[in-house]
Design a protein around this motif. Sequence first.
Motif, PDB file in Angstrom:
ATOM      1  N   ASP A   1      24.275  -0.734  23.711  1.00 13.85           N
ATOM      2  CA  ASP A   1      23.739   0.009  24.852  1.00 13.85           C
ATOM      3  C   ASP A   1      22.305   0.441  24.588  1.00 13.85           C
ATOM      4  OD1 ASP A   1      26.122  -0.004  26.465  1.00 13.85           O
ATOM      5  OD2 ASP A   1      26.944   1.504  25.118  1.00 13.85           O
ATOM      6  N   GLY A   2      22.057   0.955  23.390  1.00 15.74           N
ATOM      7  CA  GLY A   2      20.713   1.405  23.053  1.00 15.74           C
ATOM      8  C   GLY A   2      19.686   0.289  23.131  1.00 15.74           C
ATOM      9  N   ASP A   3      20.063  -0.903  22.689  1.00 17.47           N
ATOM     10  CA  ASP A   3      19.134  -2.041  22.729  1.00 17.47           C
ATOM     11  C   ASP A   3      18.821  -2.442  24.166  1.00 17.47           C
ATOM     12  OD1 ASP A   3      19.159  -2.032  19.972  1.00 17.47           O
ATOM     13  OD2 ASP A   3      20.616  -3.657  19.796  1.00 17.47           O
ATOM     14  N   ILE A   4      19.832  -2.401  25.036  1.00 22.70           N
ATOM     15  CA  ILE A   4      19.612  -2.764  26.438  1.00 22.70           C
ATOM     16  C   ILE A   4      18.729  -1.738  27.138  1.00 22.70           C
ATOM     17  CG2 ILE A   4      20.763  -2.981  28.678  1.00 22.70           C
ATOM     18  CD1 ILE A   4      23.118  -4.249  27.190  1.00 22.70           C
ATOM     19  N   LEU A   5      19.006  -0.463  26.920  1.00 18.28           N
ATOM     20  CA  LEU A   5      18.277   0.600  27.613  1.00 18.28           C
ATOM     21  C   LEU A   5      16.847   0.750  27.113  1.00 18.28           C
ATOM     22  CD1 LEU A   5      21.097   3.287  27.798  1.00 18.28           C
ATOM     23  CD2 LEU A   5      20.207   1.893  29.666  1.00 18.28           C
ATOM     24  N   GLN A   6      16.543   0.182  25.960  1.00 16.53           N
ATOM     25  CA  GLN A   6      15.201   0.294  25.400  1.00 16.53           C
ATOM     26  C   GLN A   6      14.149  -0.254  26.375  1.00 16.53           C
ATOM     27  OE1 GLN A   6      14.866  -1.077  21.371  1.00 16.53           O
ATOM     28  NE2 GLN A   6      12.665  -1.367  21.473  1.00 16.53           N
ATOM     29  N   ASN A   7      14.496  -1.285  27.111  1.00 19.31           N
ATOM     30  CA  ASN A   7      13.542  -1.889  28.045  1.00 19.31           C
ATOM     31  C   ASN A   7      13.911  -1.642  29.502  1.00 19.31           C
ATOM     32  OD1 ASN A   7      11.936  -3.139  25.960  1.00 19.31           O
ATOM     33  ND2 ASN A   7      13.591  -4.616  25.694  1.00 19.31           N
ATOM     34  N   ALA A   8      14.814  -0.693  29.746  1.00 22.43           N
ATOM     35  CA  ALA A   8      15.242  -0.404  31.110  1.00 22.43           C
ATOM     36  C   ALA A   8      14.225   0.479  31.821  1.00 22.43           C
ATOM     37  CB  ALA A   8      16.611   0.263  31.105  1.00 22.43           C
ATOM     38  N   ARG A   9      14.107   0.302  33.136  1.00 24.07           N
ATOM     39  CA  ARG A   9      13.208   1.104  33.962  1.00 24.07           C
ATOM     40  C   ARG A   9      13.998   2.245  34.604  1.00 24.07           C
ATOM     41  NH1 ARG A   9       8.705  -1.945  35.808  1.00 24.07           N
ATOM     42  NH2 ARG A   9       8.129  -0.079  37.009  1.00 24.07           N
ATOM     43  N   TYR A  10      13.313   3.360  34.807  1.00 25.14           N
ATOM     44  CA  TYR A  10      13.943   4.508  35.473  1.00 25.14           C
ATOM     45  C   TYR A  10      13.083   4.978  36.635  1.00 25.14           C
ATOM     46  CZ  TYR A  10      17.283   8.405  35.492  1.00 25.14           C
ATOM     47  OH  TYR A  10      18.294   9.285  35.818  1.00 25.14           O
ATOM     48  N   ASP A  11      12.321   4.034  37.188  1.00 25.51           N
ATOM     49  CA  ASP A  11      11.427   4.393  38.289  1.00 25.51           C
ATOM     50  C   ASP A  11      11.473   3.370  39.411  1.00 25.51           C
ATOM     51  OD1 ASP A  11      10.262   2.317  36.934  1.00 25.51           O
ATOM     52  OD2 ASP A  11       8.273   3.214  36.780  1.00 25.51           O
ATOM     53  N   MET A  12      12.504   2.533  39.417  1.00 27.66           N
ATOM     54  CA  MET A  12      12.629   1.498  40.430  1.00 27.66           C
ATOM     55  C   MET A  12      13.736   1.840  41.424  1.00 27.66           C
ATOM     56  SD  MET A  12      10.306  -0.650  39.510  1.00 27.66           S
ATOM     57  CE  MET A  12      10.705  -2.129  40.445  1.00 27.66           C
ATOM     58  N   PRO A  13      13.641   1.317  42.660  1.00 23.58           N
ATOM     59  CA  PRO A  13      14.740   1.521  43.622  1.00 23.58           C
ATOM     60  C   PRO A  13      16.057   1.003  43.075  1.00 23.58           C
ATOM     61  CG  PRO A  13      12.780   0.690  44.738  1.00 23.58           C
ATOM     62  CD  PRO A  13      12.492   0.612  43.264  1.00 23.58           C
ATOM     63  N   GLU A  14      17.144   1.638  43.490  1.00 22.46           N
ATOM     64  CA  GLU A  14      18.469   1.333  42.962  1.00 22.46           C
ATOM     65  C   GLU A  14      19.395   0.846  44.067  1.00 22.46           C
ATOM     66  OE1 GLU A  14      18.754   5.514  41.653  1.00 22.46           O
ATOM     67  OE2 GLU A  14      19.312   4.679  39.700  1.00 22.46           O
ATOM     68  N   ARG A  15      20.350   0.027  43.702  1.00 25.92           N
ATOM     69  CA  ARG A  15      21.412  -0.394  44.606  1.00 25.92           C
ATOM     70  C   ARG A  15      22.722  -0.106  43.898  1.00 25.92           C
ATOM     71  NH1 ARG A  15      19.782  -0.923  49.574  1.00 25.92           N
ATOM     72  NH2 ARG A  15      21.284  -2.579  50.071  1.00 25.92           N
ATOM     73  N   MET A  16      23.382   0.967  44.273  1.00 26.22           N
ATOM     74  CA  MET A  16      24.568   1.441  43.567  1.00 26.22           C
ATOM     75  C   MET A  16      25.852   0.936  44.240  1.00 26.22           C
ATOM     76  SD  MET A  16      23.034   3.250  41.240  1.00 26.22           S
ATOM     77  CE  MET A  16      23.482   4.828  40.544  1.00 26.22           C
ATOM     78  N   THR A  17      26.907   0.832  43.456  1.00 25.37           N
ATOM     79  CA  THR A  17      28.206   0.433  43.981  1.00 25.37           C
ATOM     80  C   THR A  17      29.229   1.513  43.661  1.00 25.37           C
ATOM     81  OG1 THR A  17      29.135  -0.679  42.028  1.00 25.37           O
ATOM     82  CG2 THR A  17      27.551  -1.931  43.356  1.00 25.37           C
ATOM     83  N   ALA A  18      30.460   1.293  44.100  1.00 20.61           N
ATOM     84  CA  ALA A  18      31.507   2.292  43.894  1.00 20.61           C
ATOM     85  C   ALA A  18      31.810   2.513  42.422  1.00 20.61           C
ATOM     86  CB  ALA A  18      32.779   1.881  44.632  1.00 20.61           C
TER      87      ALA A  18
END
Length: 528
Positions: free
Chosen positions: A443-460
């Motif tokens: 999880d840490g490796d994936i989130l290292q390059n994740a953005r937290y400022d982009m529009p989201e499309r959430m599901t249930a």
Amino acid sequence: MNSRLFTLNEVSATAWTDSSFEPKVIDTFWSSIRCWRCSSCCVESMILSSPEAARAAREPPAGASFDREPAASAHYSRPMQTQTQPDSLRVVYTGGEHDPRTEIPPLGFKDYWYPVIPVKKIRKRKPARVRLLGTDLCIFRGKSGPAVISNVCPHRGVSLSDGDCHFAGTVSCPYHGWTFDEDGVVVGILSEGPDSPAAGRAQVRTYPTAIIRGQVFAWMGDGPPTNPEDDLPPEFFDESCISLTNRRTWKTNWRQALENMNDNHVFYTHINSVQVLLRPVPKISFKGAKPMITGSGITLSHYSDDTLNTRPYQEEYPGLGKWPKHRYRLSWTWLFKHPPLNWIPNLSKGRYQTSSDAAKFNTGTEAFEREWNQGPNMPGMMRINMGDLLFTRWCVPVEDRLTRLYYFYTIRPRHKLSELWIRAVKHPFIYKLLHDRNLGQQDGDILQNARYDMPERMTAFDIETLAWRRLAILSSRYGGRHDLIPQERIDRINGVSRDPEASSDTVPEVPAGAPSDQAPKDVPVAVG
């Protein structure tokens, strides 16, 4: 795709059918959250005018209680910033000027206790440096126990943690020898002689501390501390339990680290981690699950109804093919379903507690059990109940893109031999190596390059994340703590009806004299 509307209390409605795997996108708009209690901020300054004042701030007065009435405490009256907030509480960023995630403090909620360092890591002759919530701390052995003070020397701004502990209960700056005691007071200046006039006339900020389960906790807020037993998990104070702790760091913001929750990513992201590799790839469903805010936490009515496990192990995805692609793991997973090998893929002998009537690790009132048995808790804990083990992953902000993770494994061993087995084998091999390092670091490796400022499309499947954000944003708007949110708001979100005359929340929904149609109403959540 047909659109269906759900009220605020029905976010958890089903988004999948037995015949298809069709995600419905959730756009969430919540009712307006405003506080009309006050328009000014009365935060007590921590810059103290005298050594006596510094000592007085370190501990509450004799006979004082940690209990407080939030609405009456000037220390916790924060400006609500109602002039800059949008009219509705949105928890999903769909574009536009206002990103609701920015309302959750990037460096964490200050008015809480946080784990700082294991007691055994504090050396006798050398202080330790820990960065927490964007602040550098200096930790050393004070005369009455571990002391946590600001790491910046008030003389010339040098790092105190680079100095030494020449005298018991003190730390000396490496530059000019300014020597501070556990109250942050300069008790001597080694480079100026014993008669230096500056001695006793300067101090640095100190942070209240508590030792719990072998860890030094510090209160990071500007106001007086709460009772640690009010904010921390109850099993931390249960003498029948043992708690084993590990630490790791992820190069991501704490908000993303915490939102790495108990959703459907587990059996995709970690499909080839050792522990998941020893089990058939399961299928989980959040069909019908409902979120609820209780105290400092969020929990769901259940975490999987197991209906998807009645479907074929491999399923055909239109235009893609079968998933999982192979069945080879079924040739060995049966070996690890029963003793003597079933302890390897599992953190405990129990399973994830997936239903509302599952075994509770912490027992008490219904509200207490909902708050402290499963789900995310303020200020940054994710908790998973496995019946005989309660796992807490605490995401502690360090910097904007750095998070320190504390893993707490709390167990009630049946006897001494069981405790020895847990400490000697399960903790170093299963908890620390296979779970925290192998599975968790994915999880840490994936989130290292994740953005937290982009529009989201959430599901249930994002229901728990959405519910957590709702609690965090409300806490931010109501002074930075969960217990400052009016109970009337919580009841409305949870769908609980109360007698208005019996309610303890006296905060009006709208300013005096405002038309009643300005009061926020439940806004339907479009799913489609």
